[in-house]
Design an enzyme around this catalytic site. Structure first.
Site, short mmCIF file in Angstrom:
data_model
loop_
_atom_site.label_atom_id
_atom_site.label_comp_id
_atom_site.label_asym_id
_atom_site.label_seq_id
_atom_site.Cartn_x
_atom_site.Cartn_y
_atom_site.Cartn_z
N GLY A 23 0.70 -1.28 -0.02
CA GLY A 23 -0.49 0.21 -0.28
C GLY A 23 0.95 1.51 0.30
O GLY A 23 2.24 1.28 0.61
N ARG A 84 1.86 -4.79 -5.51
CA ARG A 84 1.14 -6.05 -4.68
C ARG A 84 1.66 -7.56 -5.74
O ARG A 84 0.86 -7.49 -6.62
CB ARG A 84 -0.03 -6.00 -4.59
CG ARG A 84 -0.33 -5.32 -3.30
CD ARG A 84 -1.27 -5.66 -2.66
NE ARG A 84 -1.22 -5.19 -1.42
CZ ARG A 84 -1.70 -4.03 -0.63
NH1 ARG A 84 -2.02 -2.93 -1.45
NH2 ARG A 84 -1.40 -3.11 0.26
N ASP A 115 4.11 -4.04 6.10
CA ASP A 115 4.53 -6.05 6.92
C ASP A 115 5.23 -6.90 5.73
O ASP A 115 5.78 -7.35 6.01
CB ASP A 115 3.32 -5.84 7.36
CG ASP A 115 3.47 -7.32 8.68
OD1 ASP A 115 4.79 -7.26 9.27
OD2 ASP A 115 2.96 -8.39 8.30
N THR A 138 3.64 2.40 5.84
CA THR A 138 2.71 2.59 6.07
C THR A 138 1.40 3.27 6.95
O THR A 138 2.11 3.57 8.15
CB THR A 138 2.29 0.89 7.13
OG1 THR A 138 0.96 0.96 6.80
CG2 THR A 138 2.62 0.26 7.47
N ASP A 140 -0.85 2.56 8.24
CA ASP A 140 -1.60 1.91 9.15
C ASP A 140 -0.73 1.61 10.68
O ASP A 140 -1.15 1.39 11.85
CB ASP A 140 -1.74 0.08 8.46
CG ASP A 140 -2.37 0.45 8.30
OD1 ASP A 140 -3.23 0.81 7.63
OD2 ASP A 140 -2.89 -0.77 6.86
N ASP A 142 1.34 -0.25 11.86
CA ASP A 142 1.22 -1.63 13.02
C ASP A 142 2.35 -2.20 12.31
O ASP A 142 2.33 -3.76 12.91
CB ASP A 142 -0.16 -2.42 12.26
CG ASP A 142 0.21 -2.51 10.47
OD1 ASP A 142 1.06 -2.04 9.92
OD2 ASP A 142 -0.67 -3.57 9.62
N ARG A 184 -6.61 -1.63 8.57
CA ARG A 184 -6.55 -3.26 8.20
C ARG A 184 -7.11 -3.52 9.24
O ARG A 184 -8.16 -3.44 9.57
CB ARG A 184 -5.43 -3.98 7.57
CG ARG A 184 -4.94 -3.15 5.91
CD ARG A 184 -4.15 -4.25 5.23
NE ARG A 184 -2.61 -4.55 5.47
CZ ARG A 184 -1.81 -4.92 5.12
NH1 ARG A 184 -2.21 -5.16 3.85
NH2 ARG A 184 -0.30 -4.60 5.31
P1 ADP Z 1 2.32 -4.10 2.31
O1 ADP Z 1 4.01 -4.22 1.90
O2 ADP Z 1 1.83 -2.95 2.61
O3 ADP Z 1 2.04 -4.85 4.31
P2 ADP Z 1 1.62 -6.82 1.27
O4 ADP Z 1 0.95 -7.66 2.20
O5 ADP Z 1 0.05 -6.38 0.11
O6 ADP Z 1 1.40 -4.70 1.78
O7 ADP Z 1 3.22 -6.94 1.11
C1 ADP Z 1 3.73 -6.04 -0.01
C2 ADP Z 1 4.27 -7.16 -1.09
O8 ADP Z 1 5.04 -7.61 -0.18
C3 ADP Z 1 3.27 -8.33 -1.14
O9 ADP Z 1 2.96 -8.48 -2.96
C4 ADP Z 1 5.02 -9.28 -1.90
O10 ADP Z 1 4.95 -8.86 -2.70
C5 ADP Z 1 5.03 -9.48 -0.69
N1 ADP Z 1 4.91 -10.76 0.14
C6 ADP Z 1 4.12 -9.97 1.07
N2 ADP Z 1 4.11 -11.47 1.97
C7 ADP Z 1 5.13 -12.50 1.85
C8 ADP Z 1 5.93 -13.25 1.74
N3 ADP Z 1 4.87 -14.23 2.99
N4 ADP Z 1 6.98 -13.27 1.69
C9 ADP Z 1 7.70 -13.02 0.50
N5 ADP Z 1 7.20 -11.84 0.20
C10 ADP Z 1 6.27 -11.40 0.96
#
Ligand code: ADP
Length: 333
Positions: A23, A84, A115, A138, A140, A142, A184
Protein backbone atom coordinates in the site's frame (compact mmCIF):
# COMPACT_ATOMS: atom_id res chain seq x y z
CA UNK A 1 12.83 14.93 15.92
CA UNK A 2 14.74 11.70 15.67
CA UNK A 3 18.31 11.06 16.78
CA UNK A 4 20.18 9.64 13.79
CA UNK A 5 22.64 6.79 14.33
CA UNK A 6 26.17 7.32 13.02
CA UNK A 7 27.31 3.87 11.92
CA UNK A 8 30.82 3.73 10.47
CA UNK A 9 31.21 2.83 6.82
CA UNK A 10 32.97 -0.49 6.28
CA UNK A 11 31.32 -1.82 3.14
CA UNK A 12 32.01 -0.47 -0.31
CA UNK A 13 29.06 -0.37 -2.66
CA UNK A 14 28.93 0.30 -6.36
CA UNK A 15 25.17 0.23 -6.91
CA UNK A 16 22.00 -0.17 -4.86
CA UNK A 17 18.35 -0.59 -5.77
CA UNK A 18 15.27 0.91 -4.18
CA UNK A 19 11.63 -0.11 -4.49
CA UNK A 20 8.27 0.79 -2.97
CA UNK A 21 5.78 -2.02 -2.47
CA UNK A 22 2.38 -2.79 -0.97
CA UNK A 23 0.00 0.00 0.00
CA UNK A 24 1.36 3.43 -0.88
CA UNK A 25 1.74 6.03 1.86
CA UNK A 26 2.53 9.75 1.89
CA UNK A 27 6.26 10.20 2.42
CA UNK A 28 7.47 7.37 0.18
CA UNK A 29 8.84 9.98 -2.23
CA UNK A 30 10.65 11.83 0.56
CA UNK A 31 12.33 8.55 1.56
CA UNK A 32 13.37 7.82 -2.03
CA UNK A 33 14.78 11.35 -2.38
CA UNK A 34 16.85 11.13 0.79
CA UNK A 35 18.14 7.67 -0.08
CA UNK A 36 19.13 8.67 -3.62
CA UNK A 37 20.95 11.83 -2.58
CA UNK A 38 22.71 10.15 0.37
CA UNK A 39 23.90 7.30 -1.85
CA UNK A 40 25.04 9.60 -4.66
CA UNK A 41 27.01 11.66 -2.15
CA UNK A 42 28.86 8.45 -1.24
CA UNK A 43 29.59 7.68 -4.90
CA UNK A 44 26.99 4.89 -5.08
CA UNK A 45 24.79 4.45 -8.16
CA UNK A 46 21.06 4.08 -7.50
CA UNK A 47 18.51 2.12 -9.51
CA UNK A 48 14.82 2.82 -8.97
CA UNK A 49 12.84 -0.39 -9.40
CA UNK A 50 9.31 0.13 -10.70
CA UNK A 51 6.15 -1.46 -9.25
CA UNK A 52 7.68 -3.16 -6.23
CA UNK A 53 8.70 -6.80 -6.37
CA UNK A 54 6.97 -7.38 -9.71
CA UNK A 55 9.25 -4.79 -11.32
CA UNK A 56 12.21 -6.51 -9.73
CA UNK A 57 11.17 -9.84 -11.26
CA UNK A 58 10.72 -8.28 -14.70
CA UNK A 59 13.92 -6.20 -14.52
CA UNK A 60 11.94 -2.95 -14.75
CA UNK A 61 14.36 -0.35 -13.39
CA UNK A 62 16.11 2.88 -14.26
CA UNK A 63 19.04 4.87 -12.93
CA UNK A 64 18.12 7.66 -10.54
CA UNK A 65 20.13 10.88 -10.40
CA UNK A 66 19.90 13.84 -8.09
CA UNK A 67 17.58 15.61 -10.54
CA UNK A 68 15.33 12.52 -10.75
CA UNK A 69 14.19 13.19 -7.21
CA UNK A 70 13.76 16.96 -7.45
CA UNK A 71 10.34 18.36 -6.57
CA UNK A 72 8.97 15.12 -5.17
CA UNK A 73 9.29 15.64 -1.40
CA UNK A 74 5.88 17.31 -1.23
CA UNK A 75 4.10 14.71 -3.35
CA UNK A 76 2.04 11.80 -2.03
CA UNK A 77 2.14 8.35 -3.65
CA UNK A 78 5.40 7.05 -5.06
CA UNK A 79 7.29 8.01 -8.21
CA UNK A 80 8.45 4.38 -8.43
CA UNK A 81 4.83 3.08 -8.44
CA UNK A 82 3.75 0.34 -6.08
CA UNK A 83 2.26 -3.06 -6.58
CA UNK A 84 1.34 -6.31 -4.93
CA UNK A 85 3.18 -9.36 -6.24
CA UNK A 86 2.01 -12.77 -5.04
CA UNK A 87 4.78 -14.46 -7.05
CA UNK A 88 7.43 -13.03 -4.72
CA UNK A 89 6.21 -15.37 -1.97
CA UNK A 90 7.70 -18.22 -4.02
CA UNK A 91 11.40 -18.86 -3.21
CA UNK A 92 12.06 -19.70 -6.88
CA UNK A 93 10.85 -16.26 -7.88
CA UNK A 94 13.07 -14.68 -5.25
CA UNK A 95 16.02 -16.52 -6.80
CA UNK A 96 15.05 -14.93 -10.10
CA UNK A 97 14.92 -11.52 -8.39
CA UNK A 98 18.39 -12.05 -6.91
CA UNK A 99 19.67 -12.95 -10.38
CA UNK A 100 18.19 -9.74 -11.83
CA UNK A 101 19.95 -7.69 -9.16
CA UNK A 102 23.29 -9.44 -9.74
CA UNK A 103 23.04 -9.09 -13.53
CA UNK A 104 22.57 -5.33 -13.08
CA UNK A 105 25.53 -5.12 -10.69
CA UNK A 106 23.27 -4.18 -7.76
CA UNK A 107 24.68 -5.40 -4.44
CA UNK A 108 22.04 -4.07 -2.07
CA UNK A 109 18.34 -3.30 -2.01
CA UNK A 110 16.20 -0.96 0.08
CA UNK A 111 12.55 -1.99 0.32
CA UNK A 112 10.09 0.70 1.40
CA UNK A 113 6.68 -0.55 2.52
CA UNK A 114 4.59 -2.27 5.12
CA UNK A 115 4.60 -5.60 6.89
CA UNK A 116 4.31 -7.70 3.70
CA UNK A 117 7.07 -5.77 1.94
CA UNK A 118 9.37 -6.24 4.94
CA UNK A 119 8.59 -9.98 4.96
CA UNK A 120 9.65 -10.24 1.32
CA UNK A 121 12.79 -8.23 2.12
CA UNK A 122 13.65 -10.60 4.97
CA UNK A 123 13.38 -13.74 2.84
CA UNK A 124 15.42 -12.21 0.03
CA UNK A 125 18.18 -11.28 2.50
CA UNK A 126 18.12 -14.74 4.10
CA UNK A 127 18.21 -16.72 0.90
CA UNK A 128 20.67 -14.73 -1.22
CA UNK A 129 23.92 -12.88 -0.99
CA UNK A 130 22.24 -9.49 -1.22
CA UNK A 131 22.18 -6.86 1.50
CA UNK A 132 18.59 -5.82 2.13
CA UNK A 133 17.27 -3.03 4.36
CA UNK A 134 13.61 -2.34 5.08
CA UNK A 135 12.07 1.09 5.64
CA UNK A 136 8.69 1.03 7.44
CA UNK A 137 6.09 2.90 5.45
CA UNK A 138 2.39 2.40 6.07
CA UNK A 139 -0.52 4.59 7.08
CA UNK A 140 -1.59 1.77 9.44
CA UNK A 141 1.51 2.09 11.68
CA UNK A 142 1.05 -1.60 12.50
CA UNK A 143 4.66 -2.72 12.07
CA UNK A 144 6.11 -4.39 15.12
CA UNK A 145 9.40 -2.94 16.38
CA UNK A 146 8.93 0.66 15.30
CA UNK A 147 6.92 3.33 17.09
CA UNK A 148 6.35 5.26 13.92
CA UNK A 149 6.07 4.57 10.22
CA UNK A 150 6.18 6.89 7.26
CA UNK A 151 2.70 8.04 6.22
CA UNK A 152 0.94 7.48 9.53
CA UNK A 153 1.04 11.07 10.73
CA UNK A 154 -0.29 12.36 7.41
CA UNK A 155 -3.12 9.81 7.37
CA UNK A 156 -4.13 10.72 10.94
CA UNK A 157 -4.20 14.40 10.00
CA UNK A 158 -6.13 13.75 6.79
CA UNK A 159 -8.80 11.80 8.68
CA UNK A 160 -8.85 14.46 11.37
CA UNK A 161 -9.39 17.28 8.87
CA UNK A 162 -12.32 15.39 7.35
CA UNK A 163 -13.86 14.58 10.75
CA UNK A 164 -13.58 18.18 11.98
CA UNK A 165 -15.67 19.18 8.96
CA UNK A 166 -18.14 16.35 9.51
CA UNK A 167 -18.54 17.44 13.14
CA UNK A 168 -19.75 20.88 12.04
CA UNK A 169 -22.61 19.19 10.21
CA UNK A 170 -23.16 16.68 13.02
CA UNK A 171 -23.59 19.56 15.49
CA UNK A 172 -25.81 21.63 13.20
CA UNK A 173 -28.16 18.75 12.45
CA UNK A 174 -27.86 17.10 15.86
CA UNK A 175 -26.89 13.87 14.21
CA UNK A 176 -24.60 10.94 14.80
CA UNK A 177 -21.94 10.19 12.20
CA UNK A 178 -20.23 6.83 11.89
CA UNK A 179 -16.86 7.55 10.30
CA UNK A 180 -14.95 4.52 9.06
CA UNK A 181 -11.19 4.86 8.89
CA UNK A 182 -8.57 2.57 7.36
CA UNK A 183 -6.06 0.42 9.21
CA UNK A 184 -6.63 -3.11 7.89
CA UNK A 185 -6.81 -5.42 10.92
CA UNK A 186 -5.14 -2.91 13.23
CA UNK A 187 -6.77 -0.18 15.29
CA UNK A 188 -3.80 2.19 15.52
CA UNK A 189 -5.07 4.67 12.98
CA UNK A 190 -8.60 4.64 14.44
CA UNK A 191 -7.26 4.99 18.00
CA UNK A 192 -5.10 7.99 17.17
CA UNK A 193 -7.86 9.60 15.10
CA UNK A 194 -10.45 8.86 17.82
CA UNK A 195 -8.34 10.55 20.49
CA UNK A 196 -7.45 13.52 18.31
CA UNK A 197 -10.99 14.26 17.07
CA UNK A 198 -12.59 13.77 20.48
CA UNK A 199 -14.76 10.92 19.22
CA UNK A 200 -17.77 10.01 21.30
CA UNK A 201 -16.81 6.37 20.62
CA UNK A 202 -14.01 4.55 18.86
CA UNK A 203 -14.45 0.96 17.75
CA UNK A 204 -11.28 -1.01 17.09
CA UNK A 205 -10.44 -4.66 16.39
CA UNK A 206 -8.41 -4.89 19.59
CA UNK A 207 -11.46 -4.32 21.81
CA UNK A 208 -14.68 -6.33 21.80
CA UNK A 209 -17.57 -4.55 20.10
CA UNK A 210 -21.08 -5.07 21.47
CA UNK A 211 -23.57 -3.38 19.16
CA UNK A 212 -26.44 -3.78 21.62
CA UNK A 213 -24.46 -2.11 24.41
CA UNK A 214 -23.40 0.74 22.12
CA UNK A 215 -27.00 1.38 21.06
CA UNK A 216 -28.24 1.46 24.67
CA UNK A 217 -25.38 3.75 25.76
CA UNK A 218 -26.27 6.20 23.00
CA UNK A 219 -30.01 5.96 23.78
CA UNK A 220 -29.38 6.67 27.45
CA UNK A 221 -27.13 9.64 26.56
CA UNK A 222 -29.94 11.04 24.45
CA UNK A 223 -32.45 10.59 27.28
CA UNK A 224 -30.13 12.58 29.54
CA UNK A 225 -30.19 15.41 27.06
CA UNK A 226 -26.79 14.96 25.52
CA UNK A 227 -25.47 12.71 22.82
CA UNK A 228 -27.80 14.02 20.11
CA UNK A 229 -24.83 14.55 17.84
CA UNK A 230 -21.45 13.01 17.72
CA UNK A 231 -18.72 11.12 15.95
CA UNK A 232 -18.20 7.39 16.22
CA UNK A 233 -14.88 6.36 14.68
CA UNK A 234 -14.97 2.81 13.35
CA UNK A 235 -11.79 0.99 12.35
CA UNK A 236 -12.33 -0.80 9.05
CA UNK A 237 -11.00 -4.00 10.60
CA UNK A 238 -13.12 -3.85 13.77
CA UNK A 239 -15.60 -6.41 12.36
CA UNK A 240 -16.71 -7.08 8.78
CA UNK A 241 -19.69 -4.85 7.93
CA UNK A 242 -19.75 -3.31 11.41
CA UNK A 243 -20.41 0.27 10.30
CA UNK A 244 -23.54 -0.65 8.35
CA UNK A 245 -24.83 -3.05 11.02
CA UNK A 246 -24.33 -0.45 13.74
CA UNK A 247 -26.12 2.21 11.69
CA UNK A 248 -29.06 -0.20 11.17
CA UNK A 249 -29.26 -0.90 14.87
CA UNK A 250 -29.14 2.80 15.74
CA UNK A 251 -31.99 3.45 13.30
CA UNK A 252 -34.06 0.87 15.17
CA UNK A 253 -33.44 2.99 18.28
CA UNK A 254 -34.77 6.12 16.57
CA UNK A 255 -31.43 7.67 15.59
CA UNK A 256 -30.74 8.92 12.09
CA UNK A 257 -27.05 8.15 11.81
CA UNK A 258 -25.03 8.99 8.72
CA UNK A 259 -22.17 6.89 7.46
CA UNK A 260 -18.97 8.32 6.03
CA UNK A 261 -16.30 5.91 4.81
CA UNK A 262 -13.11 7.90 4.41
CA UNK A 263 -11.41 5.15 2.37
CA UNK A 264 -8.51 5.95 0.07
CA UNK A 265 -8.65 9.67 0.78
CA UNK A 266 -6.45 8.74 3.77
CA UNK A 267 -3.69 7.30 1.59
CA UNK A 268 -3.09 10.22 -0.70
CA UNK A 269 -2.11 13.83 -0.36
CA UNK A 270 0.91 15.84 0.50
CA UNK A 271 2.92 14.33 3.38
CA UNK A 272 2.96 16.22 6.67
CA UNK A 273 6.17 17.93 7.82
CA UNK A 274 6.61 15.11 10.34
CA UNK A 275 6.43 12.42 7.64
CA UNK A 276 8.76 14.31 5.30
CA UNK A 277 11.38 14.59 8.02
CA UNK A 278 10.89 11.02 9.25
CA UNK A 279 11.14 9.69 5.68
CA UNK A 280 14.25 11.78 4.99
CA UNK A 281 15.91 10.51 8.18
CA UNK A 282 14.98 6.89 7.45
CA UNK A 283 15.96 7.00 3.77
CA UNK A 284 19.39 8.43 4.57
CA UNK A 285 19.87 6.03 7.50
CA UNK A 286 19.09 3.01 5.28
CA UNK A 287 22.08 3.92 3.09
CA UNK A 288 24.30 4.48 6.11
CA UNK A 289 23.37 1.05 7.52
CA UNK A 290 24.17 -0.56 4.17
CA UNK A 291 27.60 1.13 4.20
CA UNK A 292 28.08 -0.11 7.77
CA UNK A 293 27.68 -3.69 6.55
CA UNK A 294 24.13 -4.29 7.83
CA UNK A 295 21.54 -6.45 6.13
CA UNK A 296 18.22 -8.07 7.00
CA UNK A 297 17.28 -5.14 9.24
CA UNK A 298 14.63 -2.42 9.31
CA UNK A 299 15.31 1.21 10.15
CA UNK A 300 13.12 1.55 13.23
CA UNK A 301 11.98 4.56 15.25
CA UNK A 302 12.21 3.69 18.93
CA UNK A 303 11.61 6.53 21.35
CA UNK A 304 13.54 9.40 19.85
CA UNK A 305 16.15 7.19 18.17
CA UNK A 306 16.45 5.54 14.80
CA UNK A 307 17.91 2.08 15.28
CA UNK A 308 18.56 -1.11 13.28
CA UNK A 309 15.91 -3.73 14.16
CA UNK A 310 16.44 -7.28 12.81
CA UNK A 311 13.69 -8.13 10.30
CA UNK A 312 13.49 -11.63 11.78
CA UNK A 313 12.20 -10.09 15.04
CA UNK A 314 9.58 -8.02 13.26
CA UNK A 315 7.78 -10.02 10.65
CA UNK A 316 4.71 -12.02 11.58
CA UNK A 317 4.31 -10.20 14.90
CA UNK A 318 1.44 -7.95 15.85
CA UNK A 319 2.04 -4.53 17.32
CA UNK A 320 -0.10 -3.52 20.26
CA UNK A 321 -0.43 -0.51 22.50
CA UNK A 322 -3.03 -1.50 25.15
CA UNK A 323 -2.54 1.72 27.14
CA UNK A 324 -3.50 3.80 24.13
CA UNK A 325 -6.55 1.59 23.49
CA UNK A 326 -7.53 2.03 27.16
CA UNK A 327 -7.11 5.78 26.88
CA UNK A 328 -9.41 6.13 23.88
CA UNK A 329 -12.05 4.04 25.70
CA UNK A 330 -11.74 6.15 28.88
CA UNK A 331 -12.30 9.34 26.92
CA UNK A 332 -15.72 8.23 25.71
CA UNK A 333 -18.58 10.25 27.18
P1 ADP B 1 2.37 -4.05 2.71
O1 ADP B 1 3.82 -4.09 2.37
O2 ADP B 1 1.80 -2.68 2.59
O3 ADP B 1 2.06 -4.76 4.01
P2 ADP B 1 1.34 -6.39 1.30
O4 ADP B 1 1.02 -7.17 2.53
O5 ADP B 1 0.38 -6.48 0.17
O6 ADP B 1 1.57 -4.85 1.57
O7 ADP B 1 2.76 -6.94 0.79
C1 ADP B 1 3.41 -6.31 -0.31
C2 ADP B 1 4.17 -7.33 -1.09
O8 ADP B 1 5.20 -7.91 -0.26
C3 ADP B 1 3.38 -8.52 -1.57
O9 ADP B 1 2.62 -8.25 -2.72
C4 ADP B 1 4.49 -9.50 -1.86
O10 ADP B 1 5.13 -9.17 -3.07
C5 ADP B 1 5.46 -9.22 -0.71
N1 ADP B 1 5.21 -10.17 0.38
C6 ADP B 1 4.20 -10.16 1.27
N2 ADP B 1 4.26 -11.23 2.09
C7 ADP B 1 5.31 -11.96 1.68
C8 ADP B 1 5.89 -13.21 2.08
N3 ADP B 1 5.38 -13.93 3.07
N4 ADP B 1 7.00 -13.65 1.43
C9 ADP B 1 7.53 -12.94 0.42
N5 ADP B 1 7.02 -11.76 -0.03
C10 ADP B 1 5.93 -11.28 0.58
Amino acid sequence: MYQLPSPSAIRSLDAIGVLTSGGDAPGMNAAIRALVRTALNQGIKVYGIHRGYSGLLSDDMRRLYSGSVSNIIQRGGTILKSNRCEAFKDPLMRSQAAEVLKTNGIQALVCIGGDGTLTGAHWLACEHDIAVIGVPCTIDNDIHGTDDSIGFDTAVNTALGAIDRIRDTALSHERLFLVEVMGRDSGFLATQVGIACGAEMTLIPERKVDIGAIASTLASARRKGHGSSGIIVVAEGAEPGLTVRLADRLRQCGEEPRICILGHIQRGGSPSAHDRVLASCMGATAVNYLLAGSSDIMVAAVGRDLIAAPLADIIGRRKHDPRLYDLVMQLHK
